[in-house]
Scaffold this active site. Structure first.
Site, PDB file in Angstrom:
ATOM      1  N   LYS A 141       0.873  -1.299  -0.091  1.00  0.00           N
ATOM      2  CA  LYS A 141      -0.429   0.276   0.236  1.00  0.00           C
ATOM      3  C   LYS A 141       0.709   1.200   0.002  1.00  0.00           C
ATOM      4  CE  LYS A 141      -3.738  -2.078   2.945  1.00  0.00           C
ATOM      5  NZ  LYS A 141      -2.687  -3.570   2.903  1.00  0.00           N
TER       6      LYS A 141
ATOM      7  N   GLY B 173      12.919   3.257  -3.237  1.00  0.00           N
ATOM      8  CA  GLY B 173      12.798   4.334  -4.650  1.00  0.00           C
ATOM      9  C   GLY B 173      12.574   5.764  -3.155  1.00  0.00           C
TER      10      GLY B 173
ATOM     11  N   ASP C  49      12.683   7.278 -11.833  1.00  0.00           N
ATOM     12  CA  ASP C  49      12.967   8.222 -11.986  1.00  0.00           C
ATOM     13  C   ASP C  49      14.082   9.448 -11.479  1.00  0.00           C
ATOM     14  OD1 ASP C  49      10.712   8.113 -12.349  1.00  0.00           O
ATOM     15  OD2 ASP C  49       9.294   8.323  -9.955  1.00  0.00           O
TER      16      ASP C  49
ATOM     17  N   MET D 214       7.547   9.480 -17.984  1.00  0.00           N
ATOM     18  CA  MET D 214       7.632   9.639 -16.958  1.00  0.00           C
ATOM     19  C   MET D 214       8.916  10.020 -15.770  1.00  0.00           C
ATOM     20  SD  MET D 214       6.318   5.483 -15.493  1.00  0.00           S
ATOM     21  CE  MET D 214       4.161   6.105 -15.452  1.00  0.00           C
TER      22      MET D 214
ATOM     23  N   GLU E  96       5.984  14.012 -16.899  1.00  0.00           N
ATOM     24  CA  GLU E  96       4.483  13.992 -16.629  1.00  0.00           C
ATOM     25  C   GLU E  96       4.625  15.316 -15.460  1.00  0.00           C
ATOM     26  OE1 GLU E  96       3.730  10.392 -14.992  1.00  0.00           O
ATOM     27  OE2 GLU E  96       5.714  10.616 -13.889  1.00  0.00           O
TER      28      GLU E  96
HETATM   29  O1  F6P Z   1       8.492   6.515  -9.189  1.00  0.00           O
HETATM   30  C1  F6P Z   1       8.278   5.464 -10.643  1.00  0.00           C
HETATM   31  C2  F6P Z   1       6.992   5.924 -11.306  1.00  0.00           C
HETATM   32  O2  F6P Z   1       6.783   5.337 -12.768  1.00  0.00           O
HETATM   33  C3  F6P Z   1       6.993   7.426 -11.786  1.00  0.00           C
HETATM   34  O3  F6P Z   1       7.519   8.151 -12.771  1.00  0.00           O
HETATM   35  C4  F6P Z   1       5.614   7.536 -11.924  1.00  0.00           C
HETATM   36  O4  F6P Z   1       5.036   8.338 -11.616  1.00  0.00           O
HETATM   37  C5  F6P Z   1       4.781   6.418 -11.048  1.00  0.00           C
HETATM   38  O5  F6P Z   1       5.666   5.915 -10.370  1.00  0.00           O
HETATM   39  C6  F6P Z   1       3.228   5.882 -11.976  1.00  0.00           C
HETATM   40  O6  F6P Z   1       2.775   4.938 -11.011  1.00  0.00           O
HETATM   41  P1  F6P Z   1       1.981   3.507 -10.766  1.00  0.00           P
HETATM   42  O7  F6P Z   1       2.813   2.595 -11.149  1.00  0.00           O
HETATM   43  O8  F6P Z   1       1.334   3.297  -9.437  1.00  0.00           O
HETATM   44  O9  F6P Z   1       0.846   4.241 -12.017  1.00  0.00           O
END
Ligand code: F6P
Length: 382
Positions: free
Chosen positions: A90, A118, A144, A186, A244
């Site tokens: 979570k 991360g 990231d 991303m 993004e």
């Molecule tokens: O932190 C990694 C990442 O891929 C980000 O670049 C992106 O905003 C986010 O996770 C997307 O999260 P999820 O997989 O929960 O949609």
């Protein structure tokens, strides 16, 4: 050296190279005769143990646990994307769950946990480790590249490769149709991926949250100006990269779609008022949006990511062998060397950074990579 019981988990968004870390840990720990327990789905795996849903002995893994059946001991971990341990877990945890997580850790009788995460997950796990008095080695990963205290994390290199490949591929269709390709990348609140991949992929415009938090009229008009200049003097197509994290009008609309709308409106306005030419687009140009999204996360890890991942994995085992007790460390890349440092130090840097910015380790606006982009004539929004 005493025999250790080592837990390992992956937490937060997956990225290429997670399994390569596991590969190195299993190989090296196995050679020392240590036992490794794979905790499934981040810290949720501890809850399953605490609630008796899984027997700790069933969590034992070794370097042959992931061999391809019938393929004579051929392992896949080094090359396989995603995480065989699962990354679920979570984003927001309930306070009563901490207790269960700590119970799970104790039930497996771990000497130490290797947590691959991360910035967000490492913050949570570092708090849990303090609460539960765990020994902990953190390994930083994320596409990231925004974990403070290390020059690079696992997963970033592959993501840069994927995004720059996408830009390369889009160039040919863009050129065939004289189109503007607008690519959303991303990176959450960080612009590292957009910047590095944008430079490596030949972008003309790169918009990063660190330099362009919000798309406003100036950004739109200057982007039009840049495109008009390219079309007059160089070629008819152009590549625009938008991270993004750059904000448009609302959270519901991807920033690339918003920018497309704004560019179209701007050029239309300047057409109808006659103020075209250099400042407006002055002609109908087709814009196409590509949102790369999760495609960025699943490629086969690059050799460079596999190398970093395996070096971090080996270093984690070395740290465990070296430290006595009561340690919480993070493995890092610093000046080209694999090192480790106290996790508490990294966490206080992270908290300090987050007190004035959404991102714990943003792109340095005065850094060399930004200078490189500027020197290449890429428009960065200022
Ligand atoms: O932190 C990694 C990442 O891929 C980000 O670049 C992106 O905003 C986010 O996770 C997307 O999260 P999820 O997989 O929960 O949609």
């Amino acid at each position: 050296m005493s025999k250790k019981r080592v837990g390992i988990l992956t937490s937060g968004g997956d990225c290429p190279g997670l399994n390569a870390i596991l590969y190195a840990v299993l190989k090296y720990a196995g050679s020392l005769n240590w036992t490794v327990y794979g905790i499934a789905n981040g810290t949720d795996g501890f809850i399953d143990v605490a609630l008796g849903r899984i027997d700790p002995e069933d969590m034992r893994i070794d370097e042959h646990s992931f061999d391809i059946p019938g393929q004579k001991g051929m392992g896949v971990l080094l090359f396989l994307s995603g995480s065989v341990l699962g990354c679920r877990g979570k984003k927001q945890r309930e306070p009563q769950e901490d207790e269960l997580i700590c119970q799970g850790y104790q039930k497996i009788q771990l000497d130490v946990l290797i947590a691959i995460g991360g910035d967000g997950s490492l913050e949570i796990i570092s708090e849990l480790a303090q609460k539960g008095n765990w020994n902990l080695v953190a390994i930083p990963k994320t596409i990231d590249n925004d974990v403070p205290g290390t020059e690079r994390v696992v997963g970033f290199d592959t993501a840069v490769e994927v995004v720059s490949d996408a830009l390369y591929n889009l160039t040919f269709t863009a050129a065939s149709h004289d189109r503007i390709m607008l690519v959303q990348v991303m990176g959450r609140d960080a612009g590292h991926l957009a910047l590095s991949a944008g430079i490596a992929g030949g972008a003309d415009v790169i918009l990063l949250p660190e330099l362009v938090p919000v798309i406003n009229e100036r950004i739109v008009s200057e982007t039009c100006l840049k495109i008009a200049h390219i079309r007059q003097h160089k070629r008819k197509f152009a590549l625009i990269v938008v991270a993004e994290g750059v904000q448009g009008e609302s959270q519901d609309e991807p920033s690339a779609e918003y920018l497309k709308r704004q560019l179209q409106q701007y050029s239309h306005l300047h057409n109808s008022t006659g103020a075209t030419g250099f400042y407006g687009l002055g002609e109908k140009i087709e814009i196409r949006v590509t949102i790369l999204g999760h495609l960025t996360r699943s490629n086969r890890p690059t050799a460079s990511d596999r190398l970093l991942a395996t070096a971090f994995g080996i270093k984690a085992i070395e740290v465990i062998a070296r430290e006595k007790d009561n340690f919480q460390r993070m493995v890092i890349l610093q000046e080209g060397q694999i090192r480790d440092r106290p996790l508490a130090e990294v966490m206080s840097e992270l908290k300090a950074a987050k007190s004035h910015s959404a991102c714990a380790s943003p792109v340095d606006p005065d850094g060399f990579i930004v200078q490189v982009a500027r020197a290449l004539g890429i428009y960065l929004g200022n």
